[in-house]
Enzyme design. Sequence first.
Site, PDB file in Angstrom:
ATOM      1  N   TRP A 103      46.003  31.944  41.704  1.00 15.99           N
ATOM      2  CA  TRP A 103      45.290  31.594  43.083  1.00 15.99           C
ATOM      3  C   TRP A 103      44.791  30.288  42.922  1.00 15.99           C
ATOM      4  O   TRP A 103      45.014  29.094  44.061  1.00 15.99           O
ATOM      5  CB  TRP A 103      43.976  32.658  42.934  1.00 15.99           C
ATOM      6  CG  TRP A 103      44.085  33.661  43.592  1.00 15.99           C
ATOM      7  CD1 TRP A 103      43.539  34.785  42.467  1.00 15.99           C
ATOM      8  CD2 TRP A 103      44.763  34.120  44.640  1.00 15.99           C
ATOM      9  NE1 TRP A 103      44.785  36.033  43.412  1.00 15.99           N
ATOM     10  CE2 TRP A 103      44.841  35.260  44.844  1.00 15.99           C
ATOM     11  CE3 TRP A 103      45.327  33.089  45.757  1.00 15.99           C
ATOM     12  CZ2 TRP A 103      45.482  36.058  45.729  1.00 15.99           C
ATOM     13  CZ3 TRP A 103      45.568  33.888  46.983  1.00 15.99           C
ATOM     14  CH2 TRP A 103      46.063  35.489  46.840  1.00 15.99           C
ATOM     15  N   ASP A 174      36.874  27.930  43.366  1.00 23.53           N
ATOM     16  CA  ASP A 174      36.858  29.784  43.835  1.00 23.53           C
ATOM     17  C   ASP A 174      36.018  30.613  43.393  1.00 23.53           C
ATOM     18  O   ASP A 174      36.202  30.944  42.011  1.00 23.53           O
ATOM     19  CB  ASP A 174      38.144  28.924  44.114  1.00 23.53           C
ATOM     20  CG  ASP A 174      38.726  30.682  44.244  1.00 23.53           C
ATOM     21  OD1 ASP A 174      37.922  31.218  44.789  1.00 23.53           O
ATOM     22  OD2 ASP A 174      39.572  30.893  44.286  1.00 23.53           O
ATOM     23  N   LYS A 198      35.260  40.629  48.483  1.00 24.83           N
ATOM     24  CA  LYS A 198      35.569  41.414  47.131  1.00 24.83           C
ATOM     25  C   LYS A 198      33.766  41.610  46.591  1.00 24.83           C
ATOM     26  O   LYS A 198      33.337  42.845  46.591  1.00 24.83           O
ATOM     27  CB  LYS A 198      35.663  40.294  45.817  1.00 24.83           C
ATOM     28  CG  LYS A 198      37.234  40.521  45.847  1.00 24.83           C
ATOM     29  CD  LYS A 198      38.045  39.342  45.868  1.00 24.83           C
ATOM     30  CE  LYS A 198      39.080  39.140  45.767  1.00 24.83           C
ATOM     31  NZ  LYS A 198      39.792  39.409  45.727  1.00 24.83           N
TER      32      LYS A 198
HETATM   33  N1  PMP Z   1      41.425  32.666  45.575  1.00 28.29           N
HETATM   34  C1  PMP Z   1      40.920  34.392  44.478  1.00 28.29           C
HETATM   35  C2  PMP Z   1      40.424  34.500  42.497  1.00 28.29           C
HETATM   36  C3  PMP Z   1      41.330  35.671  44.963  1.00 28.29           C
HETATM   37  O1  PMP Z   1      41.387  36.719  44.181  1.00 28.29           O
HETATM   38  C4  PMP Z   1      41.705  35.731  46.294  1.00 28.29           C
HETATM   39  C5  PMP Z   1      42.272  37.230  46.943  1.00 28.29           C
HETATM   40  N2  PMP Z   1      42.829  37.453  46.102  1.00 28.29           N
HETATM   41  C6  PMP Z   1      41.919  34.168  47.189  1.00 28.29           C
HETATM   42  C7  PMP Z   1      41.692  33.173  46.315  1.00 28.29           C
HETATM   43  C8  PMP Z   1      43.118  34.450  48.086  1.00 28.29           C
HETATM   44  O2  PMP Z   1      42.039  34.813  49.679  1.00 28.29           O
HETATM   45  P1  PMP Z   1      42.430  35.086  50.435  1.00 28.29           P
HETATM   46  O3  PMP Z   1      42.905  35.839  50.630  1.00 28.29           O
HETATM   47  O4  PMP Z   1      41.282  35.137  51.652  1.00 28.29           O
HETATM   48  O5  PMP Z   1      43.259  33.212  51.339  1.00 28.29           O
END
Ligand code: PMP
Length: 362
Positions: A103, A174, A198
């Site tokens: 991520w 994030d 989450k």
């Molecule tokens: N950052 C983290 C730490 C994640 O775990 C995730 C999704 N698992 C995301 C960003 C992306 O999130 P989204 O699918 O809501 O765009």
Amino acid sequence: MSDRIFNFSAGPAVLPEPVLKQAQQDLWNLDGSGVGILEHSHRGKAFTKVIEEAEADCRAIADIPSKYRVLFLQGGASLQFAMVPMNLLNKHATADYIVTGAWSKKAVEEAQLFGQVHTAGSSKPTNFDRIPAPGELKYSARPAYVHFTSNNTIFGTQWKSEPDVPVGVPLICDASSDIFSRPIDMSKYGIIYAGAQKNLGPSGAVLVIIRNDLLKSVREDIPTMMRYSIHAENNSLYNTPNTFGIYVMGQSFKWIKQLGGLQAMAERNEAKAKVIYDCIDNSDFFKGTAQPESRSLMNLCFRAPSEELEAKFLTEAKAAGFDGLKGHRSVGGMRASTYNALLPEACERLADFMKDFERANR
Ligand code: PMP
């Protein structure tokens, strides 16, 4: 007898039972209004109460100072990967990113569309099995901001505390997979954002907590919907927001409050994770994939001695009522996601299952 099973999914993930039950009722008839939450105007009295309470409860549980705005936006955390640099970076400036997993890498790729990126630290050489030590971080001369990922959902690592950044440089986080799982010192942050799916609510909704001085975009040429300032000026109601997402987040905040707030949440999450990590540490069959001092209290990743045994584990676990345990393909093995709403009992039962499985397959 419940018809629900233990859901260890990495996200969308388990939500608190009282929140789901309240949502069931409010889908039909919100607060005696005769209209369900999905059907209320975002400008009406009933929804105004929902969003105002959601913000107030969010501020209360995280002790958010008045110099921060709480925004309820859309597009998930992935849109924040772009909105952060779109608003705060330009092509003559550099932003520093700490890369601790898939991520963070995605966040870097978006930032590169808008400006220069300096990697201030990375755990890529060891397949992201750890959080870089403070001494490893090397910042650029004048970063526009420093970005990090507090919990790495895929690799099962988590920062124990925020990285130190040069004085005056905004720290951007994030926190999608550990938001409100423990107390937060907001004063250390410029922006915290988190996709809701989450610890907070439905996917697509995103919580953004942003310090007032960062609301003003450094660029004039970005679309209206991408501007933090527009969302702040309009109290997250510039367009039709994800009303249901805001509603569920609000209910989750109330649930956290009722359970005793973020400190109580942290103690509960530590105890939950300990049950499973103890099981891994006392075993010569299961092996954790993250380095112990970097382990996440939200995503617990472990392997069995062979891929065949892992496949068997997952099949038998599913049959025994444990869902969502398959690890991400870049790590393999198993991942137990133990977010706020997961009941302590789920971890105890999984640990028992692991011990039985080890005994039978050693
Ligand atoms: N950052 C983290 C730490 C994640 O775990 C995730 C999704 N698992 C995301 C960003 C992306 O999130 P989204 O699918 O809501 O765009």
